[in-house]
Scaffold this motif. Structure first.
Motif, PDB file in Angstrom:
ATOM      1  N   ASP A  86       0.816  -1.210   0.000  1.00 49.70           N
ATOM      2  CA  ASP A  86       0.000   0.000   0.000  1.00 49.70           C
ATOM      3  C   ASP A  86       0.849   1.259   0.000  1.00 49.70           C
ATOM      4  OD1 ASP A  86      -2.865  -1.122   0.471  1.00 49.70           O
ATOM      5  OD2 ASP A  86      -1.609  -2.168   1.927  1.00 49.70           O
ATOM      6  N   GLY A  87       2.086   1.123   0.445  1.00 50.61           N
ATOM      7  CA  GLY A  87       2.997   2.256   0.464  1.00 50.61           C
ATOM      8  C   GLY A  87       4.424   1.770   0.505  1.00 50.61           C
ATOM      9  N   ALA A  88       5.353   2.623   0.074  1.00 49.22           N
ATOM     10  CA  ALA A  88       6.775   2.278   0.102  1.00 49.22           C
ATOM     11  C   ALA A  88       7.556   3.521   0.510  1.00 49.22           C
ATOM     12  CB  ALA A  88       7.246   1.783  -1.258  1.00 49.22           C
ATOM     13  N   VAL A  89       8.493   3.346   1.420  1.00 50.75           N
ATOM     14  CA  VAL A  89       9.266   4.461   1.961  1.00 50.75           C
ATOM     15  C   VAL A  89      10.750   4.189   1.735  1.00 50.75           C
ATOM     16  CG1 VAL A  89       9.892   5.729   4.063  1.00 50.75           C
ATOM     17  CG2 VAL A  89       7.516   5.007   3.690  1.00 50.75           C
ATOM     18  N   ASP A  90      11.442   5.183   1.224  1.00 49.17           N
ATOM     19  CA  ASP A  90      12.879   5.078   0.971  1.00 49.17           C
ATOM     20  C   ASP A  90      13.631   5.465   2.243  1.00 49.17           C
ATOM     21  OD1 ASP A  90      15.496   5.221   0.127  1.00 49.17           O
ATOM     22  OD2 ASP A  90      15.107   6.540  -1.582  1.00 49.17           O
ATOM     23  N   TYR A  91      14.208   4.467   2.914  1.00 54.57           N
ATOM     24  CA  TYR A  91      14.906   4.817   4.151  1.00 54.57           C
ATOM     25  C   TYR A  91      16.381   5.137   3.931  1.00 54.57           C
ATOM     26  CZ  TYR A  91      15.410  -0.382   4.640  1.00 54.57           C
ATOM     27  OH  TYR A  91      15.624  -1.717   4.463  1.00 54.57           O
ATOM     28  N   ALA A  92      16.732   5.365   2.656  1.00 58.01           N
ATOM     29  CA  ALA A  92      18.047   5.930   2.383  1.00 58.01           C
ATOM     30  C   ALA A  92      18.010   7.451   2.478  1.00 58.01           C
ATOM     31  CB  ALA A  92      18.521   5.519   0.995  1.00 58.01           C
ATOM     32  N   LEU A  93      16.805   8.023   2.577  1.00 61.05           N
ATOM     33  CA  LEU A  93      16.636   9.469   2.650  1.00 61.05           C
ATOM     34  C   LEU A  93      16.397   9.917   4.091  1.00 61.05           C
ATOM     35  CD1 LEU A  93      14.276   9.987  -0.414  1.00 61.05           C
ATOM     36  CD2 LEU A  93      16.772  10.247  -0.338  1.00 61.05           C
ATOM     37  N   ALA A  94      16.931  11.085   4.418  1.00 57.84           N
ATOM     38  CA  ALA A  94      16.722  11.635   5.762  1.00 57.84           C
ATOM     39  C   ALA A  94      15.237  11.883   5.991  1.00 57.84           C
ATOM     40  CB  ALA A  94      17.505  12.938   5.913  1.00 57.84           C
ATOM     41  N   GLY A  95      14.813  11.678   7.221  1.00 58.96           N
ATOM     42  CA  GLY A  95      13.422  11.920   7.574  1.00 58.96           C
ATOM     43  C   GLY A  95      12.470  10.813   7.165  1.00 58.96           C
ATOM     44  N   TRP A  96      13.000   9.612   6.921  1.00 55.81           N
ATOM     45  CA  TRP A  96      12.141   8.521   6.473  1.00 55.81           C
ATOM     46  C   TRP A  96      11.132   8.109   7.543  1.00 55.81           C
ATOM     47  CZ3 TRP A  96      11.961   3.958   9.122  1.00 55.81           C
ATOM     48  CH2 TRP A  96      13.037   3.644   9.956  1.00 55.81           C
ATOM     49  N   GLU A  97      11.480   8.275   8.811  1.00 56.18           N
ATOM     50  CA  GLU A  97      10.532   7.900   9.865  1.00 56.18           C
ATOM     51  C   GLU A  97       9.243   8.725   9.766  1.00 56.18           C
ATOM     52  OE1 GLU A  97      14.712   7.455  11.798  1.00 56.18           O
ATOM     53  OE2 GLU A  97      13.699   8.819  10.405  1.00 56.18           O
ATOM     54  N   ARG A  98       9.405  10.017   9.447  1.00 54.10           N
ATOM     55  CA  ARG A  98       8.219  10.872   9.284  1.00 54.10           C
ATOM     56  C   ARG A  98       7.389  10.396   8.092  1.00 54.10           C
ATOM     57  NH1 ARG A  98       7.908  14.660   5.837  1.00 54.10           N
ATOM     58  NH2 ARG A  98      10.164  14.903   5.681  1.00 54.10           N
ATOM     59  N   ARG A  99       8.071  10.040   6.998  1.00 57.06           N
ATOM     60  CA  ARG A  99       7.340   9.567   5.815  1.00 57.06           C
ATOM     61  C   ARG A  99       6.678   8.216   6.082  1.00 57.06           C
ATOM     62  NH1 ARG A  99      11.595  12.244   3.461  1.00 57.06           N
ATOM     63  NH2 ARG A  99      12.904  10.382   3.402  1.00 57.06           N
ATOM     64  N   LEU A 100       7.297   7.407   6.943  1.00 58.65           N
ATOM     65  CA  LEU A 100       6.652   6.151   7.316  1.00 58.65           C
ATOM     66  C   LEU A 100       5.349   6.439   8.058  1.00 58.65           C
ATOM     67  CD1 LEU A 100       6.452   3.102   7.713  1.00 58.65           C
ATOM     68  CD2 LEU A 100       8.014   3.314   9.670  1.00 58.65           C
ATOM     69  N   GLY A 101       5.382   7.395   8.976  1.00 55.72           N
ATOM     70  CA  GLY A 101       4.166   7.757   9.690  1.00 55.72           C
ATOM     71  C   GLY A 101       3.071   8.214   8.747  1.00 55.72           C
ATOM     72  N   ALA A 102       3.463   8.990   7.727  1.00 53.43           N
ATOM     73  CA  ALA A 102       2.479   9.454   6.752  1.00 53.43           C
ATOM     74  C   ALA A 102       1.922   8.292   5.943  1.00 53.43           C
ATOM     75  CB  ALA A 102       3.110  10.490   5.832  1.00 53.43           C
ATOM     76  N   ALA A 103       2.795   7.336   5.560  1.00 54.08           N
ATOM     77  CA  ALA A 103       2.342   6.179   4.789  1.00 54.08           C
ATOM     78  C   ALA A 103       1.401   5.299   5.601  1.00 54.08           C
ATOM     79  CB  ALA A 103       3.541   5.363   4.312  1.00 54.08           C
ATOM     80  N   LEU A 104       1.579   5.305   6.921  1.00 51.98           N
ATOM     81  CA  LEU A 104       0.693   4.544   7.798  1.00 51.98           C
ATOM     82  C   LEU A 104      -0.607   5.299   8.089  1.00 51.98           C
ATOM     83  CD1 LEU A 104       3.340   3.154  10.332  1.00 51.98           C
ATOM     84  CD2 LEU A 104       2.073   1.838   8.624  1.00 51.98           C
ATOM     85  N   ARG A 105      -0.730   6.505   7.546  1.00 52.41           N
ATOM     86  CA  ARG A 105      -1.936   7.329   7.689  1.00 52.41           C
ATOM     87  C   ARG A 105      -2.251   7.635   9.155  1.00 52.41           C
ATOM     88  NH1 ARG A 105      -5.603   3.414   3.872  1.00 52.41           N
ATOM     89  NH2 ARG A 105      -4.174   3.329   2.096  1.00 52.41           N
ATOM     90  N   GLY A 106      -1.193   7.794   9.929  1.00 48.39           N
ATOM     91  CA  GLY A 106      -1.395   8.140  11.326  1.00 48.39           C
ATOM     92  C   GLY A 106      -1.712   6.977  12.235  1.00 48.39           C
ATOM     93  N   GLU A 107      -1.891   5.798  11.669  1.00 52.90           N
ATOM     94  CA  GLU A 107      -2.171   4.604  12.480  1.00 52.90           C
ATOM     95  C   GLU A 107      -0.873   3.962  12.937  1.00 52.90           C
ATOM     96  OE1 GLU A 107      -5.238   1.617  11.595  1.00 52.90           O
ATOM     97  OE2 GLU A 107      -5.478   2.694   9.699  1.00 52.90           O
TER      98      GLU A 107
ATOM     99  N   GLU B  66       9.657   1.377  16.162  1.00 58.05           N
ATOM    100  CA  GLU B  66       9.033   2.446  16.931  1.00 58.05           C
ATOM    101  C   GLU B  66       7.731   2.934  16.307  1.00 58.05           C
ATOM    102  OE1 GLU B  66      12.110   5.321  17.558  1.00 58.05           O
ATOM    103  OE2 GLU B  66      13.061   4.132  19.153  1.00 58.05           O
ATOM    104  N   SER B  67       7.377   2.404  15.124  1.00 59.44           N
ATOM    105  CA  SER B  67       6.070   2.708  14.530  1.00 59.44           C
ATOM    106  C   SER B  67       4.963   1.852  15.127  1.00 59.44           C
ATOM    107  CB  SER B  67       6.109   2.498  13.010  1.00 59.44           C
ATOM    108  OG  SER B  67       6.216   1.119  12.685  1.00 59.44           O
TER     109      SER B  67
END
Length: 335
Positions: free
Chosen positions: A191-212, A231-232
């Motif tokens: 449903d979503g994919a996050v590039d954790y080679a980029l800074a701030g990936w944890e924030r983008r993971l939170g967004a991909a999880l739609r706050g859940e 930690e998610s």
């Protein structure tokens, strides 16, 4: 002519040398395979380098490779001759190895006939990587209500875990490094994919999880990346770890106090917990092959010629591969 990738000293990928060798002969209870596909693992690169991991280092000189598929072309004493000519796959074992070769010896009781419709590269993926995925999934017990995060989601295990989580009806976000890999994760149904080679990936993971919060994290990366993924999790979440592919080289772990604070559980789902599952590893291998035959497991495979094993190791170590890495002897042109 018989060829194998031989290692005479520990070190860089260049220590893997493609050599002509004497024909291997199967002993009692053994068969010889004309190899068509051999699996490559990140652990192979660790052992090649001579790094201590708790797993015994191989005795040198040796031929790496713990997984092989091919045709049985010779049988040893006590082996049913009906195996001759059979298309099979086998896990050769850590101490035995020998899969990086045109011909390899395997125990007859380790053989599986490759199901119709399953190609040899898929079969060799199932016999090691696939069986581990089956065991991890059985311990995870996913349901349609789960929100799943998969680390190293473009790797051999990760792609299969993404597929299986989607088939269970769960919502899945995969973590991978680079645009090519995140694209591959989405192609597997995430449903979503996050590039954790980029800074701030944890924030983008939170967004991909739609706050859940996530309910399950499959962690094959370890280190700080695995920690960030874990930690998610929300209260009651499960952190299931099985690898340490990060450069930090260790599993993600939590103290008892941290687990209590976050309200999560954390379990290593390989090693003793995997081998203790009902039916043992052979049942896991059979299940993985059956899932491939049913089209439920569709591994991504990146192939290299057998003679380019050093290149395959270098690509795997530098995180330049997608899916399962497989060596193919028949793609070599030999004199």
């Amino acid at each position: 002519m018989y060829y194998a990738v031989r290692q005479h000293v520990f070190g860089s990928p260049q220590t893997l040398v493609y050599e002509e060798v004497d024909p291997p002969s199967p002993g009692p209870g053994e068969v010889r395979l004309a190899v068509t596909a051999a699996g490559v693992h990140l652990m192979d690169t660790v052992l090649r380098a001579g790094r201590e991991t708790g797993m015994a280092l191989p005795r040198l000189p040796m031929t790496p490779g713990r997984e092989a598929a091919g045709l049985v072309d010779a049988v040893g004493a006590g082996v049913d001759a009906s195996w001759l000519g059979a298309r099979v796959v086998a896990y050769l074992g850590h101490e035995r190895s020998g899969g990086y070769a045109t011909h390899a010896v395997a125990f007859a009781d380790a053989l599986h006939r490759v199901p119709d419709g399953v190609d040899d590269a898929t079969a060799v993926t199932m016999i090691g990587t696939g069986r581990t995925v089956v065991g991890v999934l059985e311990q995870a017990a996913l349901s349609a209500g789960d929100v799943v995060v998969v680390t190293a989601a473009a790797g051999g295990m990760g792609t299969l875990l993404v597929q299986a989580a989607r088939q269970a009806g769960a919502r899945v976000v995969g973590l991978a490094g680079g645009r090519l890999k995140t694209g591959a994760v989405l192609e597997q149904g995430a449903d979503g994919a996050v590039d954790y080679a980029l800074a701030g990936w944890e924030r983008r993971l939170g967004a991909a999880l739609r706050g859940e919060p996530a309910t399950v994290v499959f962690d094959g990366v370890g280190g700080s990346l695995g920690r960030g993924a874990a930690e998610s999790l929300g209260p009651g979440g499960k952190h299931l770890y099985y690898g340490w592919a990060s450069d930090e080289g260790h599993f993600t772990t939590f103290t008892e106090a941290e687990l209590e604070k976050y309200g999560i559980t954390s379990h290593m789902v390989v090693g003793p917990s995997l081998f203790a599952l009902p039916g043992g590893v052979r049942r896991l291998e059979e299940t993985a092959l059956a899932r491939a035959a049913e089209g439920l497991f569709r591994p991504l495979v990146q192939s290299f010629p057998l003679s380019r094993a050093a290149k395959a190791h270098l690509a795997l170590e530098s995180r330049a591969t997608v899916g399962k890495v497989v060596l193919r002897p028949e793609t070599d042109s030999r004199p």
